[in-house]
Design a protein around this motif. Structure first.
Motif, PDB file in Angstrom:
ATOM      1  N   LYS A 165      46.116  60.239   0.237  1.00  0.00           N
ATOM      2  CA  LYS A 165      45.849  59.458  -0.107  1.00  0.00           C
ATOM      3  C   LYS A 165      46.350  57.744  -0.321  1.00  0.00           C
ATOM      4  O   LYS A 165      45.743  56.867  -0.090  1.00  0.00           O
ATOM      5  CB  LYS A 165      45.105  59.966  -1.626  1.00  0.00           C
ATOM      6  CG  LYS A 165      44.046  58.883  -1.911  1.00  0.00           C
ATOM      7  CD  LYS A 165      43.149  59.530  -2.976  1.00  0.00           C
ATOM      8  CE  LYS A 165      42.060  58.377  -3.423  1.00  0.00           C
ATOM      9  NZ  LYS A 165      41.677  58.634  -4.858  1.00  0.00           N
ATOM     10  N   GLU A 166      47.315  57.751  -0.994  1.00  0.00           N
ATOM     11  CA  GLU A 166      48.290  57.381  -1.015  1.00  0.00           C
ATOM     12  C   GLU A 166      48.823  55.994   0.085  1.00  0.00           C
ATOM     13  O   GLU A 166      48.669  55.216   0.030  1.00  0.00           O
ATOM     14  CB  GLU A 166      49.876  57.463  -1.264  1.00  0.00           C
ATOM     15  CG  GLU A 166      50.467  56.497  -2.780  1.00  0.00           C
ATOM     16  CD  GLU A 166      51.838  56.710  -3.722  1.00  0.00           C
ATOM     17  OE1 GLU A 166      52.906  56.136  -3.211  1.00  0.00           O
ATOM     18  OE2 GLU A 166      51.332  57.521  -4.418  1.00  0.00           O
ATOM     19  N   ILE A 169      45.739  54.409   1.551  1.00  0.00           N
ATOM     20  CA  ILE A 169      45.801  53.341   1.007  1.00  0.00           C
ATOM     21  C   ILE A 169      46.512  52.527   1.039  1.00  0.00           C
ATOM     22  O   ILE A 169      46.606  50.943   1.480  1.00  0.00           O
ATOM     23  CB  ILE A 169      46.178  53.742  -0.852  1.00  0.00           C
ATOM     24  CG1 ILE A 169      44.646  54.541  -0.861  1.00  0.00           C
ATOM     25  CG2 ILE A 169      46.367  52.077  -1.492  1.00  0.00           C
ATOM     26  CD1 ILE A 169      45.137  54.468  -2.468  1.00  0.00           C
ATOM     27  N   GLN A 170      48.273  52.906   1.317  1.00  0.00           N
ATOM     28  CA  GLN A 170      49.089  51.714   1.161  1.00  0.00           C
ATOM     29  C   GLN A 170      48.683  51.113   3.195  1.00  0.00           C
ATOM     30  O   GLN A 170      49.150  49.910   3.130  1.00  0.00           O
ATOM     31  CB  GLN A 170      50.042  52.173   1.870  1.00  0.00           C
ATOM     32  CG  GLN A 170      51.191  53.002  -0.030  1.00  0.00           C
ATOM     33  CD  GLN A 170      52.401  53.430   0.940  1.00  0.00           C
ATOM     34  OE1 GLN A 170      53.405  52.818   2.023  1.00  0.00           O
ATOM     35  NE2 GLN A 170      52.115  54.329   0.002  1.00  0.00           N
ATOM     36  N   LEU A 172      45.810  50.295   4.471  1.00  0.00           N
ATOM     37  CA  LEU A 172      44.262  49.355   4.678  1.00  0.00           C
ATOM     38  C   LEU A 172      44.581  48.338   3.396  1.00  0.00           C
ATOM     39  O   LEU A 172      44.183  47.281   4.001  1.00  0.00           O
ATOM     40  CB  LEU A 172      43.108  50.526   4.177  1.00  0.00           C
ATOM     41  CG  LEU A 172      42.518  51.593   5.221  1.00  0.00           C
ATOM     42  CD1 LEU A 172      41.852  52.164   4.096  1.00  0.00           C
ATOM     43  CD2 LEU A 172      42.062  50.333   5.667  1.00  0.00           C
ATOM     44  N   GLU A 173      45.345  48.286   2.429  1.00  0.00           N
ATOM     45  CA  GLU A 173      46.207  47.340   1.780  1.00  0.00           C
ATOM     46  C   GLU A 173      46.304  46.514   2.427  1.00  0.00           C
ATOM     47  O   GLU A 173      46.485  45.520   2.114  1.00  0.00           O
ATOM     48  CB  GLU A 173      47.049  47.142   0.280  1.00  0.00           C
ATOM     49  CG  GLU A 173      46.252  48.294  -0.952  1.00  0.00           C
ATOM     50  CD  GLU A 173      44.628  47.200  -1.431  1.00  0.00           C
ATOM     51  OE1 GLU A 173      44.735  46.427  -1.308  1.00  0.00           O
ATOM     52  OE2 GLU A 173      44.628  48.252  -2.353  1.00  0.00           O
ATOM     53  N   ARG A 198      42.956  62.060   3.171  1.00  0.00           N
ATOM     54  CA  ARG A 198      42.889  60.577   3.646  1.00  0.00           C
ATOM     55  C   ARG A 198      41.747  60.203   3.762  1.00  0.00           C
ATOM     56  O   ARG A 198      41.649  58.189   3.410  1.00  0.00           O
ATOM     57  CB  ARG A 198      43.342  60.908   4.856  1.00  0.00           C
ATOM     58  CG  ARG A 198      45.235  61.672   4.967  1.00  0.00           C
ATOM     59  CD  ARG A 198      45.163  61.800   6.285  1.00  0.00           C
ATOM     60  NE  ARG A 198      46.562  62.205   6.094  1.00  0.00           N
ATOM     61  CZ  ARG A 198      47.114  62.589   7.036  1.00  0.00           C
ATOM     62  NH1 ARG A 198      47.399  62.574   8.400  1.00  0.00           N
ATOM     63  NH2 ARG A 198      48.307  63.284   6.715  1.00  0.00           N
ATOM     64  N   GLY A 201      40.654  58.230   0.406  1.00  0.00           N
ATOM     65  CA  GLY A 201      41.292  57.078   0.336  1.00  0.00           C
ATOM     66  C   GLY A 201      41.328  55.868   0.813  1.00  0.00           C
ATOM     67  O   GLY A 201      41.242  54.930   0.422  1.00  0.00           O
ATOM     68  N   TYR A 202      40.440  56.082   2.124  1.00  0.00           N
ATOM     69  CA  TYR A 202      39.870  54.834   3.150  1.00  0.00           C
ATOM     70  C   TYR A 202      38.748  54.976   2.095  1.00  0.00           C
ATOM     71  O   TYR A 202      37.863  53.604   2.531  1.00  0.00           O
ATOM     72  CB  TYR A 202      39.481  55.891   4.419  1.00  0.00           C
ATOM     73  CG  TYR A 202      38.377  55.012   5.011  1.00  0.00           C
ATOM     74  CD1 TYR A 202      39.355  53.401   6.333  1.00  0.00           C
ATOM     75  CD2 TYR A 202      37.501  54.697   5.642  1.00  0.00           C
ATOM     76  CE1 TYR A 202      38.214  52.466   6.594  1.00  0.00           C
ATOM     77  CE2 TYR A 202      36.652  53.926   6.346  1.00  0.00           C
ATOM     78  CZ  TYR A 202      37.133  52.878   6.686  1.00  0.00           C
ATOM     79  OH  TYR A 202      35.744  52.113   7.978  1.00  0.00           O
ATOM     80  N   ASP A 204      37.681  55.031  -0.906  1.00  0.00           N
ATOM     81  CA  ASP A 204      38.298  54.148  -2.148  1.00  0.00           C
ATOM     82  C   ASP A 204      38.754  52.306  -1.620  1.00  0.00           C
ATOM     83  O   ASP A 204      38.037  51.537  -2.732  1.00  0.00           O
ATOM     84  CB  ASP A 204      39.706  54.654  -3.023  1.00  0.00           C
ATOM     85  CG  ASP A 204      38.705  55.922  -3.962  1.00  0.00           C
ATOM     86  OD1 ASP A 204      38.164  56.083  -3.871  1.00  0.00           O
ATOM     87  OD2 ASP A 204      40.227  56.830  -4.041  1.00  0.00           O
ATOM     88  N   VAL A 205      39.352  52.604  -1.333  1.00  0.00           N
ATOM     89  CA  VAL A 205      40.020  51.312  -0.896  1.00  0.00           C
ATOM     90  C   VAL A 205      39.268  49.822  -0.488  1.00  0.00           C
ATOM     91  O   VAL A 205      38.375  48.828  -0.856  1.00  0.00           O
ATOM     92  CB  VAL A 205      40.784  51.106   0.366  1.00  0.00           C
ATOM     93  CG1 VAL A 205      41.401  49.088   0.275  1.00  0.00           C
ATOM     94  CG2 VAL A 205      42.305  51.076  -0.116  1.00  0.00           C
ATOM     95  N   LYS A 208      35.850  49.715  -2.840  1.00  0.00           N
ATOM     96  CA  LYS A 208      37.191  48.301  -3.582  1.00  0.00           C
ATOM     97  C   LYS A 208      36.786  46.945  -3.044  1.00  0.00           C
ATOM     98  O   LYS A 208      37.205  45.635  -4.236  1.00  0.00           O
ATOM     99  CB  LYS A 208      38.782  48.597  -3.668  1.00  0.00           C
ATOM    100  CG  LYS A 208      39.311  47.232  -4.949  1.00  0.00           C
ATOM    101  CD  LYS A 208      41.539  47.603  -4.064  1.00  0.00           C
ATOM    102  CE  LYS A 208      41.814  46.362  -4.928  1.00  0.00           C
ATOM    103  NZ  LYS A 208      43.157  47.271  -5.274  1.00  0.00           N
TER     104      LYS A 208
END
Length: 331
Positions: A165-166, A169-170, A172-173, A198, A201-202, A204-205, A208
């Motif tokens: 997940k982390e 996130i990296q 996508l950010e 995964r 993570g997609y 969530d970002v 956001k």
């Protein structure tokens, strides 16, 4: 031609079979150096190979481990396997490789085969369709360690993983910081826990930043062909796409091939990110931006952990490695 036996060595050396057995099994404290060297020299000349099963039964240890993995052609898994073999060799263990093609029947058959070969333990990368092979290992008191792919509802299983997940996130950010807004996400088998992590993570970002769209999540398999097929679908159905995030590098390489063949400028029109950082990702044109898993370290750690369990040492139940964004030409 028959197999060379201890009896053959004994006849040629002019000693008893018991004496040969003591020398070859290193229980030769009372035997002279001259006799010992003579026996060892004859054993080498005759290309004698000891009966591993018989030795395992007597010592309760085969100094052999098994590796069950879903796709040996996938460089990610072959790199893990190489790390395991390197580490096992340094620790005086042999390795038996089993490729399952993510087929649960092959997983079960190979599991039973390894148990019948009296392996000391198994490193398992599951295809994700059934936990039954792991239950077979557990029922037969064979130690095992999972690597890369965790399984649902089994927190007691020992494993070595990346923080999936982390990693998403990296990536996508980074894409969003570059002004990308319409980002498609390609997952592998949704039934796998790694895929769920995964996707989470997609979601969530993108949520956001109020950019989440359910129809921009696509499922394929972890192959080049899967990446090519799903990319054709993405670009035909979504004209506004400006980025594609693939859940592994192999799919990303297939997708990159389609995009370039179709005349898209990468990264000018569409950015591409993969996940894993397999060796070949650094040799594409343009070079692939990816989320690096420490593949070799994960394989090495899984092997060391398994052998610690075999030796009766305490180990951490689950070990996690941090991913790292590697920025290259596709973004």
């Amino acid at each position: 031609m028959k197999k060379v036996t201890m009896k053959d060595i004994a006849i040629k050396a002019g000693v008893s079979k018991a004496t040969v057995s003591m020398v070859l099994n290193k229980k030769d404290g009372s035997i002279s150096a001259e006799t010992k060297n003579k026996i060892l020299k004859i054993a080498e000349e005759l290309n004698y190979i000891p009966n591993g099963v018989a030795r395992s039964l007597s010592t309760n240890k085969s100094e052999t481990i098994g590796i069950i993995l879903p796709d040996i052609i996938n460089p990610f898994f072959s790199e893990i396997a190489r790390a395991i073999e390197d580490t096992a060799s340094k620790l005086n263990y042999n390795v038996i490789f089993c490729n399952t093609d993510s087929d649960v029947y092959k997983e079960i058959n190979y599991t039973k085969l390894l148990i019948s070969k009296l392996v000391d333990g198994v490193i398992f990368i599951t295809g994700g369709k059934s936990n039954h092979p792991l239950e077979i290992l557990q029922s037969n008191n064979v130690p095992f360690v999972l690597v890369d792919r965790d399984v649902e509802d089994q927190d007691n299983y020992c494993g070595v993983y990346c923080l999936n997940k982390e990693g998403v996130i990296q990536g996508l950010e980074y894409l969003i910081s570059k002004g990308r807004k319409n980002i498609a996400f390609v997952t592998g088998n949704k039934g796998l826990k790694v895929s769920k992590q995964r996707i989470e993570g997609y979601k969530d970002v993108m949520s956001k930043y109020d950019m989440f769209k359910e129809n921009l999540i696509f499922e394929s398999d972890f192959t080049i062909e899967g990446g090519m097929e799903i990319t054709e679908k993405i670009i035909s159905e979504n004209k506004e796409i400006d980025s594609i995030f693939y859940s592994n590098d192999i799919m990303a390489l297939g997708g990159l091939k389609v995009l370039l063949r179709r005349g898209f400028k990468v990264p000018g029109e569409i950015s591409v990110i993969g996940f894993d950082n397999i060796n070949i990702s650094n040799f594409t044109e343009p070079e692939l931006t990816t989320i690096a898993q420490p593949i070799y370290e994960m394989g090495k750690q899984s092997c060391e952990t398994l052998i610690d369990i075999i030796d009766g040492n305490a180990v951490n139940n689950k070990i996690y490695f941090k991913p790292e964004l590697i920025i290259r030409g596709t973004t």
